[in-house]
Design a protein around this motif. Structure first.
Motif: not given
Length: 311
Positions: A215-220, A295-311
């Motif tokens: 749930y958290v990952l999908l919303r992120l 969770l300490g997930v910073d902007r860089r990590t969020t950007a990497l998650l979206r770059a990796r997982l969203v197309y």
């Protein structure tokens, strides 16, 4: 032998006997395969969009991809998988997992769960990571209730809405516990920075700790609230036949006079998820702040998650 040690040994034997009843019948690979087949064609449209990984030894293994994300993108398939326990996988299941090109499998189970259910079976080359997230004693409560074989004690433990209330007490700990937050954060970090290959995370049933992580990952990733909740609730469909078989087995063996007392513990419900989200609002004000501060997930990590997982 001291009386205290005898009591501990008796309890362990009782729990082992209870688990043996479950394992021998409802949790056997053959039954699991039948239950998986029974749930292979779920009825509603949202479930049909979910890519389930059909296995003989687990029933709630699925790809988190396919959901529409904010801005018109979609979550990629083949990058992240959510699952229930992998301890009863068959050799054929291992071949199926090999084809997923996994690099890592994160196990959220606590030591008691691993002790009684067994360690994960993983394909060669997949790194298993133990990252226990507390279940607030849920697994021990189930085993204790079953092992008692006492309908009065089982009713006192689980009846009258107590089982559902207990589940609502589990979810806020995903937010309040620093250890839990650290383990969820490490998993998101591994998804973002892990390199080539897919990551799988799981708990025992693949519905609570695994459901919250998803749930958290999908919303992120920008997936809508409705779709993220639908994914969370889909565990009820994928687990339905399996869990019903477990209750049937416990009833037939005489371990439980009323196996339906387990239903609130077997299911996911919106009020369980709401209990976590209410805690998020209390402690952080928003899910965004829970992710960034808790969770300490910073902007860089969020950007990497979206770059990796969203197309």
């Amino acid at each position: 032998m001291p009386a205290t040690n005898r009591a501990v040994l008796t309890r362990r034997r009782a729990l082992g006997a209870a688990l043996g009843t479950v394992t021998a019948a409802a949790l056997s690979p053959a039954v699991t395969a039948a239950a998986s087949a029974a749930s292979a064609a779920p009825p509603n449209r949202q479930i049909r969009q979910i890519r389930q990984i059909p296995l003989q030894g687990a029933v709630n293994v699925r790809d988190i991809g396919g959901y529409r994300a904010a801005g018109g993108g979609r979550v990629r398939y083949g990058q992240v998988y959510r699952a229930d326990a992998l301890s009863r996988l068959t050799d054929a299941d291992l071949t199926t997992l090999e084809n997923l090109r996994l690099r890592q499998a994160v196990d959220f189970r606590v030591p008691l769960e691993v002790r009684y259910d067994g360690a994960d079976r993983l394909p060669a080359g997949v790194t298993g990571v133990a990252r226990p997230v507390t279940d607030n004693g849920l697994y021990a409560r189930i085993l204790t209730a079953i092992a008692s074989r006492d309908p009065v004690q089982q009713e006192e433990m689980l009846g009258g809405g107590r089982a559902a209330a207990f589940m609502r007490s589990v979810y806020p700990m995903f937010v309040t516990s620093a250890d839990n937050r650290a383990r969820f954060a490490a998993t998101l970090h591994d998804i973002a920075y892990g390199g080539r290959g897919a990551l799988l995370y799981h708990c025992t049933s693949g519905k609570d700790r695994t459901g919250w992580t998803t749930y958290v990952l999908l919303r992120l990733l920008g997936v809508s609230q409705r779709a993220a909740v639908d994914d969370y609730l889909a565990s009820n469909t994928f687990r339905a036949a399996y869990d019903a078989k477990l209750r049937e087995s416990l009833g037939q063996s005489g371990a439980m006079q009323d196996p339906d007392l387990l239903v609130p513990l077997q299911e996911v419900r919106t009020d369980y998820l709401t209990a976590a989200l209410d805690q998020v609002r209390t402690d952080y004000g928003s899910l965004h702040r829970y992710v960034t501060e808790g969770l300490g997930v910073d902007r860089r990590t969020t950007a990497l998650l979206r770059a990796r997982l969203v197309y």
